[in-house]
Scaffold this motif. Structure first.
Motif, mmCIF file in Angstrom:
data_model
loop_
_atom_site.group_PDB
_atom_site.id
_atom_site.type_symbol
_atom_site.label_atom_id
_atom_site.label_comp_id
_atom_site.label_asym_id
_atom_site.label_seq_id
_atom_site.Cartn_x
_atom_site.Cartn_y
_atom_site.Cartn_z
ATOM 1 N N LYS A 153 0.828 -1.211 0.000
ATOM 2 C CA LYS A 153 0.000 0.000 0.000
ATOM 3 C C LYS A 153 0.859 1.256 0.000
ATOM 4 C CE LYS A 153 -3.948 -2.045 2.466
ATOM 5 N NZ LYS A 153 -4.717 -2.046 3.748
ATOM 6 N N LEU A 154 1.950 1.212 0.767
ATOM 7 C CA LEU A 154 2.828 2.369 0.848
ATOM 8 C C LEU A 154 3.454 2.673 -0.509
ATOM 9 C CD1 LEU A 154 4.247 4.531 2.559
ATOM 10 C CD2 LEU A 154 6.009 2.841 3.094
ATOM 11 N N CYS A 155 3.979 1.650 -1.167
ATOM 12 C CA CYS A 155 4.604 1.864 -2.475
ATOM 13 C C CYS A 155 3.575 2.345 -3.501
ATOM 14 C CB CYS A 155 5.262 0.567 -2.951
ATOM 15 S SG CYS A 155 6.720 0.096 -1.997
ATOM 16 N N ALA A 157 0.833 4.044 -2.836
ATOM 17 C CA ALA A 157 0.484 5.424 -2.498
ATOM 18 C C ALA A 157 1.584 6.388 -2.933
ATOM 19 C CB ALA A 157 0.238 5.543 -0.994
ATOM 20 N N LEU A 158 2.840 6.023 -2.692
ATOM 21 C CA LEU A 158 3.953 6.869 -3.100
ATOM 22 C C LEU A 158 3.989 7.018 -4.618
ATOM 23 C CD1 LEU A 158 6.721 5.473 -0.713
ATOM 24 C CD2 LEU A 158 5.582 7.689 -0.539
ATOM 25 N N GLN A 159 3.745 5.911 -5.318
ATOM 26 C CA GLN A 159 3.714 5.943 -6.777
ATOM 27 C C GLN A 159 2.606 6.867 -7.274
ATOM 28 O OE1 GLN A 159 5.806 3.427 -8.927
ATOM 29 N NE2 GLN A 159 5.514 5.408 -9.921
ATOM 30 N N GLY A 160 1.431 6.750 -6.649
ATOM 31 C CA GLY A 160 0.307 7.587 -7.038
ATOM 32 C C GLY A 160 0.556 9.056 -6.757
ATOM 33 N N SER A 273 6.496 14.947 -2.622
ATOM 34 C CA SER A 273 5.380 14.009 -2.768
ATOM 35 C C SER A 273 5.539 12.823 -1.826
ATOM 36 C CB SER A 273 5.286 13.524 -4.223
ATOM 37 O OG SER A 273 4.980 14.590 -5.095
ATOM 38 N N ILE A 274 6.759 12.330 -1.715
ATOM 39 C CA ILE A 274 7.022 11.201 -0.820
ATOM 40 C C ILE A 274 6.822 11.614 0.635
ATOM 41 C CG2 ILE A 274 8.888 9.765 0.108
ATOM 42 C CD1 ILE A 274 9.815 9.262 -2.693
ATOM 43 N N LEU A 275 7.342 12.770 0.994
ATOM 44 C CA LEU A 275 7.203 13.228 2.378
ATOM 45 C C LEU A 275 5.746 13.452 2.753
ATOM 46 C CD1 LEU A 275 10.218 15.703 2.678
ATOM 47 C CD2 LEU A 275 9.977 13.465 3.758
ATOM 48 N N ASN A 285 -5.177 12.830 -1.251
ATOM 49 C CA ASN A 285 -5.842 11.759 -0.488
ATOM 50 C C ASN A 285 -5.244 10.374 -0.742
ATOM 51 O OD1 ASN A 285 -7.740 13.542 0.717
ATOM 52 N ND2 ASN A 285 -8.945 13.511 -1.186
ATOM 53 N N ASN A 286 -3.938 10.319 -0.963
ATOM 54 C CA ASN A 286 -3.261 9.033 -1.131
ATOM 55 C C ASN A 286 -2.710 8.475 0.176
ATOM 56 O OD1 ASN A 286 -3.494 8.342 -3.891
ATOM 57 N ND2 ASN A 286 -2.048 9.978 -4.420
ATOM 58 N N SER A 287 -2.856 9.222 1.270
ATOM 59 C CA SER A 287 -2.318 8.768 2.553
ATOM 60 C C SER A 287 -2.957 7.455 2.981
ATOM 61 C CB SER A 287 -2.550 9.836 3.626
ATOM 62 O OG SER A 287 -1.880 11.029 3.307
#
Length: 648
Positions: A153-155, A157-160, A273-275, A285-287
């Motif tokens: 999910k983290l990867c 979300a970061l990608q998105g 974006s990553i931070l 809203n990708n958190s």
């Protein structure tokens, strides 16, 4: 007209028509191709995706910054990555895995997988790790969930978030190149079967992102695997401790502990974006819920009841000490025990005690959670010897005890999940061909009596009550209660190991299950059958420990404190304890004091580990009040440290 004229005319006519059609079609195709090329020329060139490494350090059983080989590997990977605001830096993360910790997480044997006392210690350790990382300008992403799902999910979300950021920037910079993340995850290797299955799941999940990778790093032992002096490495190691110890001490050096990484190497990626995702503040809203640099679950969030939480937050005052999780507290305990209180020099004499904080090091809870490393402790023991000039069996024996933990971790790597089987590493030999063969039983009432400290054997009961109330038990106590359950009660030993796993604040899967398997004789070594009464008189001579945890026996005189079944009815009335009512009758028939021995099985002509014989006991002022005499042990060995620059 002759037939031949007709035959020559028709082909001529058809050919002419075909030529006309061909010219028309060719013109159309050329026109179409020209139109297509013209159309493509006006379109914006499609960017080719670029896979950028994303370095993630997955903390698990290595909750520290000092001497952390896996963390240093993550940093090294980042340093050799392309210069950009994504690949430079690391993302530290810890996952509270509901399969391992939680009030409702149960084992196949019906116990709570992780009791609330250990859960509290773990939670404190993660909080301390985050604080230490933040002091270095970094941070710790904490999540609740299965690591394979959290990391996936983290990867995603970061990608998105990166894609959303690129879409916005393309309005001003149309030539932006699309970015793909290639996660590189590093974790400390854990060879136990459940942890290994989690690693495989994480590897599958990460691989879906530009062929991301999971790398596990061996750590948590005094010696490196590649330094082992055995043919075939760990697969060639002896199955018993003494020959293992003799050879590694002779041929191996303990690597120098790694320093705490500097602030610059612990920095996180600086991409905005990553931070935003890591901070849980995504503008798109990708958190991810329950996954951020600020999230931290409570014991209640982890499913523990209010009553359990009350027990964890207010430790039983009868316990040996209050254990606070975290690297900071672990390092403080090392400093306090070795240097401030100057206790290292008498460790060998006091280590078999059972009351108080300082009869032993009490390093084990921090070691079990990876808050401190065995190599750093060995280094501090050597520093003490150098600075004080005191070199004796005690200063060596702490490192000797650390080596036991290393042995069982490596033993587990050699035999896989066999240490969790009823027949252990003996396998079919345990069914009659091996001297340690035993027919195991399971009486639920007897098992529960053992768990509750109601066996009728005061030493066993006191230790089991201490475990239940405080999450801790002395090494001497663990050996006795394990022998009693497995050998005297002939009970499936795995239920004992499982109970320890549930309640021990210092539970280490390799040491716990390896020791239980060995105590049951299922590793093939010598079977140690402890005489509980003799052990009681050797290590709780005055009965102080028993009275501490079994208050119903408080008024029983020392003569009967370890054998209350010898009290007459008049004596029971006099001392205020009724057998079978206030305190139970023995669960199994008592062994006479003359049978067996205090430490283990005694063969013909042997005096056993308890010493035996008629040698007069020498006075030792360092012994605790409860210890009757110095017990025999293995001879003092030695250990060598490798200098920081000494590579071989």
């Amino acid at each position: 007209m002759p037939k031949g004229g007709i035959q020559t005319f028709i082909p001529f006519k058809v050919s002419a028509i075909a030529i006309v059609l061909l010219v028309m079609l060719s013109a159309r195709r050329v026109s179409s191709l020209s139109s297509t090329m013209s159309s493509k020329a006006t379109k914006k060139p499609q960017p080719q995706p670029t896979a950028l490494p994303l370095h993630i350090h997955w903390f698990r059983q290595d909750l520290r910054l000092l001497d952390n080989p896996a963390l240093n590997k993550t940093i090294k990977n980042s340093m050799f990555s392309p210069e950009n605001d994504i690949s430079k830096g690391i993302i530290p993360i810890y996952c509270f895995d509901p399969r391992f910790v939680g009030g409702n997480t149960m084992t196949p044997f019906g116990s709570q997988k992780c009791g609330v006392i250990r859960a509290k210690f773990l939670l404190d350790s993660v909080i301390d790790l985050r604080k230490n990382l933040e002091k270095k300008g970094s941070g710790l992403v904490v999540a609740y969930g299965k690591p394979e799902e959290v990391l996936s999910k983290l990867c995603k979300a970061l990608q998105g978030e990166l894609a959303a950021g690129k879409d916005d920037s393309e309005k001003e910079e149309p030539a932006q190149t699309a970015v793909l993340l290639k996660p590189s995850v590093v974790v400390q290797e854990e060879p136990a079967s459940e942890e290994y299955q989690v690693d495989k799941a994480v590897q599958r999940a990460i691989k879906t992102f530009a062929s991301g990778s999971l790398e596990s790093v061996w750590a948590a032992t005094l010696y490196d695997l590649e330094d082992l002096p055995f043919d075939n490495g760990v697969q060639g190691m002896p199955d018993t401790f003494t020959p293992f110890r003799n050879k590694v001490e002779k041929h191996c050096k303990i690597p120098a502990p790694l320093p705490v990484p500097p602030k610059s190497k612990l920095a996180m990626p600086q991409n905005k974006s990553i931070l935003s995702i890591l901070q849980g503040q995504s503008p798109t809203n990708n958190s991810i819920p329950n996954c951020s640099l600020s999230y931290m679950p409570t014991l209640s969030d982890l499913g523990y009841s209010p009553q359990e939480i009350e027990q964890a937050n207010h430790p039983d005052p009868r316990g040996v000490m209050a254990f606070h999780g975290g690297e900071t507290a672990g390092l403080q305990r090392i400093q306090e025990y070795i240097f401030d209180k100057d206790l290292l020099k008498i460790y060998f004499d006091t280590r078999n005690g059972m009351l108080g904080a300082d009869y032993s090091t009490k390093f084990s809870p921090w070691l079990a959670h990876g808050c401190i490393s065995p190599r750093f402790i060995a280094k501090e023991c050597k520093r003490y010897e150098t600075e004080t000039g005191i070199v004796n069996k005690s200063t060596y024996w702490v490192v000797f005890e650390l080596l036991w933990g290393c042995f069982f971790r490596m033993f587990s790597l050699k035999y896989g999940n066999k240490i969790f089987f009823l027949d252990g590493t003996l396998g079919r030999q345990a069914h009659g061909s091996h001297p340690n063969s035993r027919r195991w039983g399971l009486n639920p009432k007897h098992l529960q009596a053992w768990r509750d400290g109601r066996t009728g054997y005061p030493l066993v009961d006191a230790n089991m009550r201490e475990l239940k109330a405080s999450g801790f038990m002395s090494n001497r106590g663990r050996q006795n209660v394990a022998s009693f359950l497995a050998i005297d009660m002939s009970t499936d030993w795995r239920y004992g190991a499982d109970h320890f796993e549930s309640l021990l604040v210092d539970h280490d899967v390799y040491a716990n299950w390896g020791n239980w398997c060995s105590a049951a004789g299922m590793t093939g070594g010598r079977l140690n059958r402890f005489n509980i009464v003799k052990q009681s008189k050797d290590y709780d001579k005055e009965g102080d420990y028993v009275r501490h945890w079994c208050p119903e026996l408080a008024n029983v005189p020392t003569k009967y404190i370890h054998e209350p079944w010898k009290l007459t009815k008049d004596q029971q009335q006099e001392y205020g304890v009724r057998l079978g009512v206030d305190y139970p009758n023995p669960l199994v028939p008592p062994t006479s004091n003359g049978g067996g021995n205090g430490g283990g099985y005694k063969g013909k002509g042997s005096k056993g580990r308890s010493g035996g014989g008629k040698k007069k006991d020498d006075y030792n002022p360092n012994r605790g009040r409860g210890q009757r005499k110095d017990m025999k042990s293995l001879k003092q060995g030695s250990y060598k440290l490798r200098d920081a620059g000494d590579f071989h």
